[in-house]
Design a protein around this motif. Structure first.
Motif, mmCIF file in Angstrom:
data_model
loop_
_atom_site.group_PDB
_atom_site.id
_atom_site.type_symbol
_atom_site.label_atom_id
_atom_site.label_comp_id
_atom_site.label_asym_id
_atom_site.label_seq_id
_atom_site.Cartn_x
_atom_site.Cartn_y
_atom_site.Cartn_z
ATOM 1 N N THR A 191 35.890 34.015 40.533
ATOM 2 C CA THR A 191 37.331 34.268 40.232
ATOM 3 C C THR A 191 37.886 35.032 41.366
ATOM 4 O O THR A 191 38.983 34.892 41.912
ATOM 5 N N GLU A 192 37.181 36.193 41.648
ATOM 6 C CA GLU A 192 37.702 37.095 42.694
ATOM 7 C C GLU A 192 37.502 36.427 44.105
ATOM 8 O O GLU A 192 38.541 36.601 44.939
ATOM 9 N N GLU A 196 42.049 34.212 41.979
ATOM 10 C CA GLU A 196 42.675 33.835 40.642
ATOM 11 C C GLU A 196 42.725 35.280 40.008
ATOM 12 O O GLU A 196 41.853 36.204 40.144
ATOM 13 N N GLU A 197 43.638 35.023 38.927
ATOM 14 C CA GLU A 197 43.827 36.327 38.009
ATOM 15 C C GLU A 197 42.363 36.334 37.023
ATOM 16 O O GLU A 197 42.017 35.300 36.493
ATOM 17 N N ASN A 198 41.741 37.510 36.987
ATOM 18 C CA ASN A 198 40.392 37.517 36.310
ATOM 19 C C ASN A 198 40.843 37.569 34.821
ATOM 20 O O ASN A 198 41.361 38.496 34.102
ATOM 21 N N LYS A 221 39.283 26.002 32.146
ATOM 22 C CA LYS A 221 40.604 26.523 31.893
ATOM 23 C C LYS A 221 41.515 27.384 33.253
ATOM 24 O O LYS A 221 42.476 27.239 33.443
ATOM 25 N N TYR A 222 40.438 28.054 33.953
ATOM 26 C CA TYR A 222 41.059 28.761 34.825
ATOM 27 C C TYR A 222 40.770 28.517 36.285
ATOM 28 O O TYR A 222 41.419 29.025 37.342
ATOM 29 N N LEU A 223 39.732 27.839 36.525
ATOM 30 C CA LEU A 223 39.022 27.667 38.080
ATOM 31 C C LEU A 223 39.292 26.392 38.503
ATOM 32 O O LEU A 223 39.674 26.046 39.659
#
Length: 435
Positions: A191-192, A196-198, A221-223
């Motif tokens: 993520t870092e 992206e927002e952690n 969902k996030y990456l």
């Protein structure tokens, strides 16, 4: 001798190796070199294809901490030049020839950047171009795995893909305390790197399912992105092997992530690049990522490639000189490169280099000591076979299946070579040193 970039990297590498038994990583060398040139972290990150926060907050902080521990005094970006120069001068006084043996990290890689190897690189690029691919680069230490990985990532970045490059050597002991802590470290690191927002802590607290499910759903969902493919490159994967339970679960996850691409379109936008030396053999065959995807092995330099490299180093060599070098170190990329760098200085000839090859302060010293330290950690049965092979005057024929299995592990490490049923030391340099 004037203190410059080469000397900076040499003394930093030597200090860390003496303290921890590990060399500077390629990315740490990039940060040191960029800092020497008074570049900002943002510029270093941009040139090396990394996220600035990752370079500053993870690589940079860890590098200064390791150097501080090694020197027993505080080392920071603002004072590292004067601090390391002082220690370099002290080292020069007490070890006048030792620093020439340290890996010259300005080259960053074991293969020369100027030497193209299309028979390796073209199949590698082809495999890495496939949607949802899993590509493994496997070779003994210092054969050029990281160099090839870097070329592949530069290729994918040129296609507009997102890149997350992560060495498992950056994980601390606490990150291996449990599967949950390791997967949190893994997801947080990726993520870092991607800036992206952690959301890891929030996701782990709110999501149902076990840690493996949470890891996969976090990526979804996030990456992962429907439009821009993501390449995750994992270097030094061997680092996780001693943590057997975590290793089995994590490597099983990698295989599952790869297999998701067969049934779900979003996972076709994830490519995995794994760099390792050994195989993790405790996994069931249907869970292991080491028997799926594409494996890229890195062969030794051929005689023709050694001759070409010699010319690139300004040496007017013919077949005789190439054969002499190959008799000592074969076509091992790092050992060949170190030899040519030394001989290109013109301070001594090959005969003198050969006579002093296994001396502790010579150019092969750190490479040989690394093997020696590693051998001390191996089980008794592997050491017993190693001693048999290296004490035999002729190639040793192994009789039992167990002996052959142990010798195979030494082969993966690059210490022995097979010929039919017989096994023998891989290079004369290794035979001389360990005999």
């Amino acid at each position: 001798m004037k203190f410059g970039e080469v000397e900076l990297l040499q003394i930093a590498d030597r200090l860390l190796c003496d303290r921890t038994g590990e060399h500077l990583t390629d990315i740490e060398a990039i940060v040191l070199q960029g800092s020497w040139q008074k570049k900002k972290y943002e510029d270093i990150a941009s040139e090396a294809n990394f996220n600035p926060d990752y370079i500053r907050g993870t690589i940079g902080q860890e590098l200064w901490r390791k150097l501080s521990d090694a020197l027993g005094e505080r080392v920071e970006k603002r004072n590292f030049r004067t601090t390391l120069e002082r220690h370099w001068q002290d080292w020069q006084t007490s070890h006048p020839h030792a620093l020439s043996a340290v890996k010259e990290k300005i080259e960053i890689v074991t293969n020369s950047r100027e030497l193209e190897r299309p028979h390796i690189e073209q199949p590698f690029y082809s495999a890495l171009s496939q949607a949802g691919c899993l590509v493994r680069i496997k070779a003994p230490w210092q054969m050029g795995k990281t160099a090839l990985m870097t070329k592949g990532l530069n290729y994918r970045k040129s296609q507009g893909d997102r890149i997350a490059r992560l060495s498992l050597r950056l994980a601390e002991a606490s990150d291996f305390a449990s599967l949950e802590s390791f997967l949190l470290w893994f997801c947080t690191s990726v993520t870092e790197i991607l800036a992206e927002e952690n959301q890891t802590v929030k996701h782990w607290q709110s999501k149902l399912g076990n840690n493996k499910v949470k890891c996969m759903t976090y990526f979804e969902k996030y990456l992962l992105d429907d439009e821009k493919p993501l390449v995750i490159a994992l270097d030094d994967v061997d680092r996780i092997f001693p943590y057997t339970q975590i290793a089995g679960e994590f490597l099983g996850i990698l295989r599952t992530l790869h297999e998701q691409a067969k049934t779900r379109k979003i996972w076709q936008n994830l490519s995995l690049l794994i760099v390792h030396t050994e195989l993790y053999e405790q996994l069931e065959i249907n869970q292991s990522p080491f028997n799926v995807g594409t494996q890229i092995s890195i062969p030794e330099f051929t005689s023709e490639e050694v001759l070409e490299l010699a010319k690139l180093h300004g040496l007017e060599w013919e077949e005789k000189q190439v054969n002499n070098l190959r008799e000592l170190v074969g076509g091992h990329p790092y050992l060949v490169q170190q030899s040519l760098l030394d001989l290109a200085r013109g301070e001594r000839d090959f005969v003198t280099l050969r006579e002093n090859a296994i001396a502790d302060g010579e150019i092969y010293g750190t490479h040989l000591r690394r093997y020696r330290r590693y051998l001390k950690q191996l089980p008794h049965e592997i050491i017993a076979i190693f001693n048999k092979i290296y004490s035999a005057e002729t190639p040793l024929e192994l009789q039992s299946y167990q002996d052959k299995e142990q010798a195979q592990k030494l082969y993966y490490l690059g210490l022995v070579q097979f010929c039919d049923r017989a096994v023998f030391p891989r290079y004369q340099l290794y035979r001389d040193y360990f005999h």
